[in-house]
Design an enzyme around this catalytic site. Structure first.
Site, PDB file in Angstrom:
ATOM      1  N   ASP A  88       0.846  -1.208   0.000  1.00 41.77           N
ATOM      2  CA  ASP A  88       0.000   0.000   0.000  1.00 41.77           C
ATOM      3  C   ASP A  88       0.872   1.244   0.000  1.00 41.77           C
ATOM      4  OD1 ASP A  88       0.795  -0.525   2.727  1.00 41.77           O
ATOM      5  OD2 ASP A  88      -0.786   0.813   3.445  1.00 41.77           O
ATOM      6  N   GLU A 153      -0.083  -0.972   5.864  1.00 41.25           N
ATOM      7  CA  GLU A 153       0.989  -0.425   6.706  1.00 41.25           C
ATOM      8  C   GLU A 153       0.810   1.067   6.901  1.00 41.25           C
ATOM      9  OE1 GLU A 153       4.771   1.177   8.104  1.00 41.25           O
ATOM     10  OE2 GLU A 153       3.704   1.727   6.310  1.00 41.25           O
TER      11      GLU A 153
HETATM   12  N1  BES Z   1       8.699   3.029   5.544  1.00 43.13           N
HETATM   13  C1  BES Z   1       8.037   3.852   6.495  1.00 43.13           C
HETATM   14  C2  BES Z   1       8.711   3.869   7.846  1.00 43.13           C
HETATM   15  C3  BES Z   1      10.013   4.609   7.854  1.00 43.13           C
HETATM   16  C4  BES Z   1      10.056   5.938   7.517  1.00 43.13           C
HETATM   17  C5  BES Z   1      11.157   3.987   8.233  1.00 43.13           C
HETATM   18  C6  BES Z   1      11.245   6.630   7.509  1.00 43.13           C
HETATM   19  C7  BES Z   1      12.347   4.646   8.225  1.00 43.13           C
HETATM   20  C8  BES Z   1      12.403   5.976   7.871  1.00 43.13           C
HETATM   21  C9  BES Z   1       6.616   3.358   6.657  1.00 43.13           C
HETATM   22  O1  BES Z   1       5.978   3.066   5.435  1.00 43.13           O
HETATM   23  C10 BES Z   1       5.794   4.446   7.281  1.00 43.13           C
HETATM   24  O2  BES Z   1       5.637   5.476   6.680  1.00 43.13           O
HETATM   25  N2  BES Z   1       5.261   4.171   8.451  1.00 43.13           N
HETATM   26  C11 BES Z   1       4.323   5.039   9.056  1.00 43.13           C
HETATM   27  C12 BES Z   1       3.625   4.219  10.099  1.00 43.13           C
HETATM   28  C13 BES Z   1       2.420   4.859  10.695  1.00 43.13           C
HETATM   29  C14 BES Z   1       1.334   5.079   9.678  1.00 43.13           C
HETATM   30  C15 BES Z   1       1.916   4.000  11.814  1.00 43.13           C
HETATM   31  C16 BES Z   1       5.046   6.229   9.666  1.00 43.13           C
HETATM   32  O3  BES Z   1       6.177   6.085  10.173  1.00 43.13           O
HETATM   33  O4  BES Z   1       4.487   7.307   9.618  1.00 43.13           O
HETATM   34 MN    MN Z   2       7.128   1.904   4.270  1.00 45.21          MN
HETATM   35 MN    MN Z   3       5.337   5.005   4.550  1.00 45.47          MN
END
Ligand code: BES
Ligand code: MN
Ligand code: MN
Length: 456
Positions: A88, A153
């Site tokens: 997603d 996610e």
């Molecule tokens: N891939 C990201 C997480 C991430 C961002 C890891 C920057 C390392 C550096 C993931 O897809 C993401 O965006 N996660 C969300 C989770 C939230 C919706 C619970 C986030 O971190 O905002």
């Molecule tokens: Mn991600």
């Molecule tokens: Mn993300």
């Protein structure tokens, strides 16, 4: 060059075309109008995995978007890796800031532009192409592999935990592998051993039953937009510290040894701040920029709306105001305890004359693992083979909710977070991109990772 590496070199361009087919599917999990696109993307990926020679490749229905599952268990006696990724993507808006349409991938200057290019479809495809290369050159993988790709996610992984618990018996593994994080710089590979957690809330303030003339009623009834502003202003102080009582109670302080390690990292603070384009750095006193980003909790307003925001002016007293407020958490903060403290604090800040709703949208505990574990050693060997510099061990400020779930469904299982994003990838923003050097270097890295994990 060995056959595996040669294969990876020879098929680079087609690897981009194959990824593009997936990037064209607008699998935006947050929006109900894209429900069918998410299902289509899941089925497409299950088909791709089947073509690679993976078995039991299927799109599994959940109350939300499907989970894609596949496995290949043809290496008896070798370790089993459980690979996690997400198909997603975040909503592409604001659309007018994209230089090319978000779901029509294009390569410019060695960079692939599209929503999901790096987060996370491109990083999932590194693994698909690494699998392809192993299968085509030796007819097998060096390890057993189980793959879980989810479609929620970016909206908090609400239905994944239930899937993992229900399917637990077929998900036994020796190591979890995730590619959804970043490098420390274009030639500086990294392994992530810590992520921040998340508590995502919405505050809704209701005043009068309908919008009012601000001359006829202004000053005589409470304005919910003003009341919301008072609440938001009371969540953080001028120094950037969160003012929710108890917010820092369980925050572990950064040890002197970890501080020294973080200080020695080749983190390019200037480039990081330049990428933000902010006029000045801002954050808690006594902490470095890297510490603020990875090891300290924080609170941010992600959006707010109320009243008239169109052209010109309108004298209105709005009946409603709302804001989305999220908190990034660090060990050992607990999202449930903090939501209760947050709601209490928000209610205490409410001005008279309005009613409040405080909603817990989703949350995820922070996550960390032992940076010295044997699986991480295998990953370091793989990265040393694929890049000119050895891997840096880093913490990330972002969150991946499933990591805390894995800690519960697979207690004690080591995780390798091997990611290839860059600071200027515009993740979650217009013009998201994946540098082709990261895509190809990442594919080589994970192809080697499977070999190194097989060595134990
Ligand atoms: N891939 C990201 C997480 C991430 C961002 C890891 C920057 C390392 C550096 C993931 O897809 C993401 O965006 N996660 C969300 C989770 C939230 C919706 C619970 C986030 O971190 O905002
Ligand atoms: Mn991600
Ligand atoms: Mn993300």
């Amino acid at each position: 060059m060995d056959a595996l590496t040669t294969y990876l070199e020879q098929h680079r361009d087609r690897f981009v075309d194959d990824l593009n087919a997936c990037l064209r599917i607008p699998s935006i999990s947050a929006k109900s109008e894209h429900r069918d696109d998410c299902r289509r993307c899941a089925e497409f990926l299950a088909g791709e995995l089947r073509k690679l020679g993976m078995t039991r490749a299927e799109s599994v229905r959940t109350p939300g978007h499907p989970v894609v599952y596949a496995e290949w268990l043809g290496a008896p006696g070798k370790p089993t890796a459980l690979l996690y990724g997400h198909y997603d993507v975040q909503p592409p808006e604001p659309l007018d800031l994209w230089r090319t349409p978000p779901f029509e991938p294009v390569v410019q200057d060695g960079k692939l532009f599209a929503r999901g290019a790096v987060d996370d479809k491109g990083q999932v495809y590194m693994h698909l192409k690494a699998i392809e290369a192993h299968m085509k050159t030796s007819g097998a993988l060096p390890i057993n592999l189980k793959i879980v790709l989810e479609g929620e996610e970016e909206v908090g992984s609400e239905n994944l935990a239930a899937f993992l618990r229900e399917q637990r018996s077929r998900l036994d593994a020796d190591v979890i592998v995730v590619s959804d994080t970043a490098m420390l710089g274009p030639d500086q590979p990294a392994l992530t051993y810590g992520l921040r957690g998340m508590l995502y809330t919405q505050i809704e303030v209701t005043g009068p039953s309908h919008d009012l003339h601000s001359g006829h009623f202004g000053g005589a009834v409470q304005n919910p937009a003003n009341a919301l502003a008072a609440i938001l202003a009371g969540l953080k102080d001028a120094e950037g510290r969160v003012t929710v009582p108890g917010f820092y109670d369980s925050v572990r302080s950064i040890s002197e040894s970890e501080r020294a390690i973080m200080k020695a990292l080749p983190f390019d603070e200037r480039a990081y701040l330049a990428e933000a384009g902010a006029p000045a750095p801002f954050g808690e006193k006594g902490f470095s920029t890297y510490e603020r980003m990875t090891s300290r909790p924080t609170l941010d307003v992600n959006g707010m709306w109320s009243g008239y925001t169109g052209e010109g002016s309108k004298t209105v007293l709005p009946s409603f105001a709302a804001a989305k407020v999220s908190m990034r958490l660090v060990p050992a903060q607990d999202p449930n305890t903090l939501f209760a403290a947050f709601e209490k604090h928000v209610r205490a800040l409410a001005l008279p004359g309005v009613t409040l709703r405080v909603i817990d949208m989703h949350s995820a505990p922070p996550w960390s693992c032992d940076p010295a574990g044997p699986m991480l050693l295998a990953a370091r060997r793989a990265l040393s083979r694929a890049w000119t510099k050895p891997a840096a061990l880093i913490k990330e400020g972002g969150s991946i909710p499933v990591m805390a779930t894995f800690a519960e469904t697979h207690p004690g299982l080591p995780a390798v977070m091997i990611g290839f994003g860059l600071d200027d990838d515009n993740v979650h923003a217009p013009n998201e991109k994946f540098s082709l050097s990261s895509y190809h270097g990442g594919t080589r890295s994970v192809a080697y990772l499977y070999e190194e994990l097989a060595k134990g």
